[in-house]
Design an enzyme around this catalytic site. Structure first.
Site, PDB file in Angstrom:
ATOM      1  N   TYR A 129      -1.624  -0.532  10.561  1.00 14.54           N
ATOM      2  CA  TYR A 129      -1.839  -0.813   9.008  1.00 14.54           C
ATOM      3  C   TYR A 129      -0.691  -0.500   8.324  1.00 14.54           C
ATOM      4  CZ  TYR A 129      -3.521  -1.124   4.350  1.00 14.54           C
ATOM      5  OH  TYR A 129      -3.784  -1.185   3.094  1.00 14.54           O
ATOM      6  N   SER A 180       0.950  -1.247   0.064  1.00 10.72           N
ATOM      7  CA  SER A 180       0.110  -0.022   0.043  1.00 10.72           C
ATOM      8  C   SER A 180       0.921   1.225  -0.070  1.00 10.72           C
ATOM      9  CB  SER A 180      -0.634   0.153   1.410  1.00 10.72           C
ATOM     10  OG  SER A 180      -1.348   1.237   1.435  1.00 10.72           O
TER      11      SER A 180
END
Length: 255
Positions: free
Chosen positions: A155, A142
């Site tokens: 995350y 990501s």
């Protein structure tokens, strides 16, 4: 290249979002597929859909469970053993609150899925991938691996692990024919984000309204492009954002 010469593609987290779109993309081009996920009914439905296009083997799997992963690898039929493309897509984000308000359980779930799960499946499949003349490992990281933002905490850290793990695998397997890519999407609209907001449709809609965000099909097209590159080409990492997304100036807090 004829269909029976195409490598088997194994996709984790294939029941929604990027994984689902990627399975559909490879199936449309005749690649034999192994699809996994935790929701067996969805897997069965997807298998029935894609079996009209190619050979498909599905297996209900929680990648966080190392014993279950080992059992899965042992259960792969001989016709699907020639795995040449691994798409490590299974992952999730939970919550967007500041760290001091975040749930420790959510933190553990993200680490268990995004880090431990990816390690489990990759380690178990490396002997099979090493047997192939060429193979590709495409890991879904990501932009959160590269750029901090409020509420990203664990995350982002877990996806930074994915990006660095990809680079380290690449170092280990240089010259072996195994290619490794860290794919790092930005703002993307999928069930992934709905899970992050605990099913809150209003919050989900607010995030994406007017953004023309990346769609799962966009990422599937990129994954397919990476896998289809000539064997002497390795895409080390690829960061992608919608054109509506970019970087802001650094935050300055005045006292």
């Amino acid at each position: 290249m004829t269909a029976n010469q195409l490598p088997v593609v194994l996709i984790t987290g294939a029941t929604s979002g990027f994984g689902l779109a990627t399975a559909q993309k490879f199936a449309a081009h005749g690649y034999p597929l192994i699809i996994t996920g935790r929701r067996e009914e969805r897997l069965q439905t997807l298998c029935e859909e894609l079996s009209k296009l190619t050979q498909v083997f599905y297996y209900s799997l929680d990648v966080r469970n190392s014993d279950a992963v080992s059992e899965f690898v042992q259960a792969i039929p001989n016709d699907f053993k020639q795995i040449g493309i691994l798409v490590n897509n299974a992952g999730l984000a939970l919550g967007a609150e500041p760290a001091d308000q975040a749930s420790l359980k959510d933190w553990h779930t993200m680490i268990d899925t995004n880090v431990t799960g990816l390690v489990n499946i990759t380690h178990s499949l490396l002997p099979i991938l090493r047997e192939q003349k060429t193979a590709s490992i495409i890991n879904l990281a990501s932009i959160a691996a590269n750029w901090p933002y409020p509420g990203s905490h664990v995350y982002g850290a877990s996806k930074a692990f994915v990006a660095q793990f990809s680079r380290n695998l690449r170092s280990d397997f240089a010259g072996t024919g195994i290619r490794v890519t860290s794919l790092e999407p930005g703002l993307a609209e999928s069930e992934f984000s709905l899970v992050r907001f605990n099913g809150d449709q209003e919050k989900y809609a607010q995030i994406y309204d007017g953004t023309n965000a990346i769609q799962p099909e966009d990422i599937a097209n990129i994954i397919f492009w990476i896998a289809e590159q000539p064997a002497h080409i390795n895409i080390n990492s690829l960061e992608v954002m919608p054109t509506s997304q970019a970087w802001n100036p650094l935050k300055v807090v005045k006292q």
